[in-house]
Design a protein around this motif. Structure first.
Motif, PDB file in Angstrom:
ATOM      1  N   PRO A  54      23.502  93.324 119.104  1.00 25.71           N
ATOM      2  CA  PRO A  54      23.335  93.011 120.520  1.00 25.71           C
ATOM      3  C   PRO A  54      21.873  92.871 120.906  1.00 25.71           C
ATOM      4  O   PRO A  54      21.559  92.417 121.983  1.00 25.71           O
ATOM      5  CB  PRO A  54      23.970  94.208 121.229  1.00 25.71           C
ATOM      6  CG  PRO A  54      23.815  95.319 120.270  1.00 25.71           C
ATOM      7  CD  PRO A  54      23.955  94.687 118.906  1.00 25.71           C
ATOM      8  N   TYR A  92      24.314  88.498 129.208  1.00 22.94           N
ATOM      9  CA  TYR A  92      23.597  88.933 130.413  1.00 22.94           C
ATOM     10  C   TYR A  92      23.792  87.935 131.501  1.00 22.94           C
ATOM     11  O   TYR A  92      23.276  87.873 132.488  1.00 22.94           O
ATOM     12  CB  TYR A  92      22.113  89.118 130.095  1.00 22.94           C
ATOM     13  CG  TYR A  92      21.877  90.190 129.073  1.00 22.94           C
ATOM     14  CD1 TYR A  92      22.077  91.524 129.410  1.00 22.94           C
ATOM     15  CD2 TYR A  92      21.496  89.895 127.797  1.00 22.94           C
ATOM     16  CE1 TYR A  92      21.888  92.512 128.491  1.00 22.94           C
ATOM     17  CE2 TYR A  92      21.284  90.881 126.881  1.00 22.94           C
ATOM     18  CZ  TYR A  92      21.484  92.190 127.220  1.00 22.94           C
ATOM     19  OH  TYR A  92      21.289  93.165 126.301  1.00 22.94           O
ATOM     20  N   ASP A 147      31.424  98.175 127.923  1.00 22.72           N
ATOM     21  CA  ASP A 147      31.268  97.118 126.920  1.00 22.72           C
ATOM     22  C   ASP A 147      31.406  97.638 125.506  1.00 22.72           C
ATOM     23  O   ASP A 147      31.555  96.847 124.574  1.00 22.72           O
ATOM     24  CB  ASP A 147      29.904  96.446 127.082  1.00 22.72           C
ATOM     25  CG  ASP A 147      29.801  95.737 128.407  1.00 22.72           C
ATOM     26  OD1 ASP A 147      30.557  94.780 128.611  1.00 22.72           O
ATOM     27  OD2 ASP A 147      28.982  96.153 129.247  1.00 22.72           O
ATOM     28  N   HIS A 184      31.010  91.651 125.062  1.00 28.64           N
ATOM     29  CA  HIS A 184      30.572  91.338 126.421  1.00 28.64           C
ATOM     30  C   HIS A 184      30.172  89.875 126.434  1.00 28.64           C
ATOM     31  O   HIS A 184      29.758  89.317 125.426  1.00 28.64           O
ATOM     32  CB  HIS A 184      29.381  92.234 126.791  1.00 28.64           C
ATOM     33  CG  HIS A 184      29.041  92.160 128.252  1.00 28.64           C
ATOM     34  ND1 HIS A 184      28.187  91.258 128.752  1.00 28.64           N
ATOM     35  CD2 HIS A 184      29.456  92.924 129.301  1.00 28.64           C
ATOM     36  CE1 HIS A 184      28.065  91.438 130.056  1.00 28.64           C
ATOM     37  NE2 HIS A 184      28.825  92.447 130.396  1.00 28.64           N
ATOM     38  N   LYS A 214      25.108  95.785 130.584  1.00 29.76           N
ATOM     39  CA  LYS A 214      25.910  96.349 129.498  1.00 29.76           C
ATOM     40  C   LYS A 214      26.083  97.837 129.765  1.00 29.76           C
ATOM     41  O   LYS A 214      25.120  98.538 130.066  1.00 29.76           O
ATOM     42  CB  LYS A 214      25.209  96.182 128.149  1.00 29.76           C
ATOM     43  CG  LYS A 214      24.994  94.752 127.717  1.00 29.76           C
ATOM     44  CD  LYS A 214      26.036  94.353 126.729  1.00 29.76           C
ATOM     45  CE  LYS A 214      25.683  92.994 126.150  1.00 29.76           C
ATOM     46  NZ  LYS A 214      26.776  92.455 125.400  1.00 29.76           N
ATOM     47  N   ILE A 267      20.713  98.196 130.477  1.00 29.41           N
ATOM     48  CA  ILE A 267      21.715  98.775 129.592  1.00 29.41           C
ATOM     49  C   ILE A 267      21.885 100.230 129.997  1.00 29.41           C
ATOM     50  O   ILE A 267      20.904 100.971 130.069  1.00 29.41           O
ATOM     51  CB  ILE A 267      21.272  98.683 128.119  1.00 29.41           C
ATOM     52  CG1 ILE A 267      21.053  97.213 127.749  1.00 29.41           C
ATOM     53  CG2 ILE A 267      22.284  99.357 127.208  1.00 29.41           C
ATOM     54  CD1 ILE A 267      20.259  97.018 126.489  1.00 29.41           C
TER      55      ILE A 267
END
Length: 190
Positions: free
Chosen positions: A150, A190, A120, A187, A71, A51
């Motif tokens: 998230p 992953y 994102d 988003h 992200k 991230i």
């Protein structure tokens, strides 16, 4: 450090605030470009989520070196770009004075990056100004389970499968209410 995090299954969070790699002969002699390439190669091979948060200026190879992520979030007034508006204006119009016009054309703002699905999410400034004591990643606080957190937890505090929608709320504990959405974004995971 990133390989250690990968080995032990820890997610990686990077904070980006750099005008970019310094483009001079000495930096290149010290293998600045190779260092950026090696860092990217390492990040491409990691299995844990990465991230990245652009907190200010995210420029050029310096930002790219730590900006590869699953992200990408940007603070509301941050910028992310390949070249600065001043450098671009100097190249295209032979004058850095055209930087404001160039910045508009480059579309380097957090809102533009979100609109073009580069970022994102955008984190609004009042969440940051309120202080870190408002951030609660386990639900019921600044990031709430009820709003597709998230970073949902499985009850034991461990991170479970991420959701598709990110909405962060900033709560006023004295009033027991919310100031409204403090971030927005989505988003595919992953």
């Amino acid at each position: 450090m990133m390989k250690y995090a990968d080995r032990h299954g820890f997610p990686i969070i990077t904070f980006i605030d750099t005008p970019g790699a310094f483009a001079d002969l000495k930096s290149e002699e010290l293998s600045q470009g190779e260092a950026i390439a090696q860092n990217l190669r390492t990040m491409f091979s990691l299995k844990v989520p990465i991230i990245s948060v652009v907190t200010g200026e995210g420029g050029s190879g310096g930002a790219l070196a730590i900006g590869y992520a699953n992200k990408l979030f940007m603070l509301e007034n941050s910028a992310f770009y390949v070249t600065s508006p001043e450098a671009c204006a100097a190249i295209l119009w032979k004058s850095a004075q055209a930087a404001p016009k160039t910045a508009e054309k480059l579309r380097i703002t957090a809102q533009e990056h979100y609109r073009f699905k580069i970022a994102d999410g955008v984190i609004l400034n009042f969440l940051i100004e309120a202080g870190s004591s408002t951030l609660n990643l386990t639900g019921g606080g600044a990031i709430s389970q009820g709003y597709n957190n998230p970073f949902p937890t499985n009850g034991s505090g461990s991170v479970s499968q991420p959701s598709n929608v990110v909405i962060i709320e900033h709560l006023d504990p004295s009033a027991g209410g919310s100031y409204g959405s403090a971030a927005y974004g989505s988003h595919s995971g992953y």
